[in-house]
Design an enzyme around this catalytic site. Structure first.
Site, PDB file in Angstrom:
ATOM      1  CD  GLN A   1     -20.601  -1.446 -31.416  1.00  0.00           C
ATOM      2  OE1 GLN A   1     -19.872  -1.173 -32.365  1.00  0.00           O
ATOM      3  NE2 GLN A   1     -20.698  -2.681 -30.931  1.00  0.00           N
TER       4      GLN A   1
ATOM      5  N   GLY B   1     -19.826   0.781 -41.728  1.00  0.00           N
ATOM      6  CA  GLY B   1     -19.956   0.104 -40.451  1.00  0.00           C
ATOM      7  C   GLY B   1     -18.838   0.413 -39.475  1.00  0.00           C
ATOM      8  CG  HIS B   2     -18.792  -1.815 -35.786  1.00  0.00           C
ATOM      9  ND1 HIS B   2     -19.425  -2.410 -34.735  1.00  0.00           N
ATOM     10  CD2 HIS B   2     -18.509  -2.821 -36.644  1.00  0.00           C
ATOM     11  CE1 HIS B   2     -19.499  -3.703 -34.921  1.00  0.00           C
ATOM     12  NE2 HIS B   2     -18.951  -3.975 -36.088  1.00  0.00           N
ATOM     13  CG  ASN B   3     -14.180  -1.296 -35.039  1.00  0.00           C
ATOM     14  OD1 ASN B   3     -15.185  -1.784 -34.557  1.00  0.00           O
ATOM     15  ND2 ASN B   3     -13.260  -0.694 -34.294  1.00  0.00           N
TER      16      ASN B   3
END
Length: 335
Positions: free
Chosen positions: A201, A242-244
């Site tokens: 990540q 969460g990511h993005n």
């Protein structure tokens, strides 16, 4: 203890006074618990009946109120009770904890870090390489700010907050205790003979201006670029982003709600408590997700969805009513 007269309070609220009281007000309390020399609120006509039993000296009320305050008691009529409540609580708010040192002797601040005028760094803080902290920023004790983070002016980070490397925090932002910004996103893939392999990540988190994030909430870094929290967003305690993910401006997320990876929220979206949003879903401007709902598909702007899986609110309510009726009919047959 701060005390204010009826006139002092109304000078701030700019409402219309009904009745009068000689009592000096020393605090605010909800209507049922209020006692003499306290001020309370009646934000809806259905609570008018509580006034007779309340001991409050003053109530802030909407202009459609039909009752009278009574002897040595007063109302302040306003257009917006919530706004007036905010203004009043600011009057009674105690001062924030005071830190005597600009940089506490037990704090570890890398020599490459740039600390703006008026900023304070509490005991046990860590500030890493090439960090840039703006003016009048407060890091309360035991905050960790890793390398190359940028924190803009007038932001406040409460004890235990952790800002991972390369993340960006905007102006006048508040991060409550144990918030984690920029931890790795949840990315793994199965590989024969090796189990689950971690996906790096390598992005960061960008948080806008005037954002507030509640205690023990987490915002994961992007896999490729950035997870983005827009200006004015308000995030409750125990929220997972969460990511993005990309949040527009002025979104609200209530406690225990969560966004899986790559969710996009428009502006002014409201996510109710314990709601969960599937990855890669887009929720349009001013949409509302009811508490406890599970969103598995895109939601149009302005829509309200409920249920698990979430559907448009009107449809959900009809389904629940039908199920209730079917259950009633079934029980009548078997009894």
């Amino acid at each position: 203890m701060k005390t204010y007269s009826l006139e002092d309070i109304n000078n701030v609220l700019q409402g219309v006074i009904i009745g009068n009281t000689s009592n000096l007000i020393n605090s605010a309390e909800q209507l049922e618990r209020a006692v003499d020399k306290q001020i309370s609120f009646i934000g809806n006509k259905k609570y008018e009946n509580l006034w007779a039993k309340s001991k409050a000296s003053i109530a802030i009320v909407k202009k459609d109120i039909k009752i009278v305050p009574g002897e040595n008691r007063a109302f302040i009529m306003v257009d917006n009770v919530d706004l007036a409540m905010s203004q009043l609580l600011t009057m009674f708010a105690p001062s924030l904890p005071v830190m005597e040192f600009c940089i506490h002797p037990t704090a570890v601040v890398d020599e490459t870090a740039k600390i703006g005028e008026g900023s304070k760094i509490g005991a046990g803080c860590y500030v890493g390489k090439n960090v840039v902290i703006g003016k009048n920023v407060i890091l309360y004790p035991n905050v960790t700010v890793m390398d190359e983070v940028n924190i803009d002016d007038n932001s406040v980070l409460w004890s235990g907050a952790i800002i991972r490397e390369r993340c960006i925090i905007g102006k006048e932002t508040i991060l409550h205790s144990n918030v984690v910004i920029g931890a790795d996103g949840f990315g793994y893939f199965p590989l024969a003979g090796k189990g689950l392999v971690k996906m790096p990540q390598i992005g960061n988190v960008i948080i806008g201006n005037n954002v507030e994030i509640g205690a023990n909430s987490c915002v994961d870094r992007g896999k490729f670029s950035a997870t983005v929290i827009g200006d004015g967003c308000k995030i409750d305690n125990l929220v997972q982003i969460g990511h993005n993910c990309i949040l527009g401006n002025y979104c609200i997320m209530a406690g225990n709600s969560g966004l899986a990876g790559s969710v996009t929220l428009g502006n002014f979206v409201v996510i109710g408590g314990s709601a969960s949003i599937k990855d890669h879903v887009t929720i349009g401007d001013a949409a509302v997700v009811g508490a406890g709902s599970g969103v598995t598909a895109d939601v149009e702007a302005g829509k309200t969805v409920l249920g698990y899986p979430a559907v448009e609110a009107k449809s959900a309510l009809k389904q629940w009513a039908l199920l209730k009726q079917m259950a009633k009919e079934y029980n009548s047959k078997v009894s």
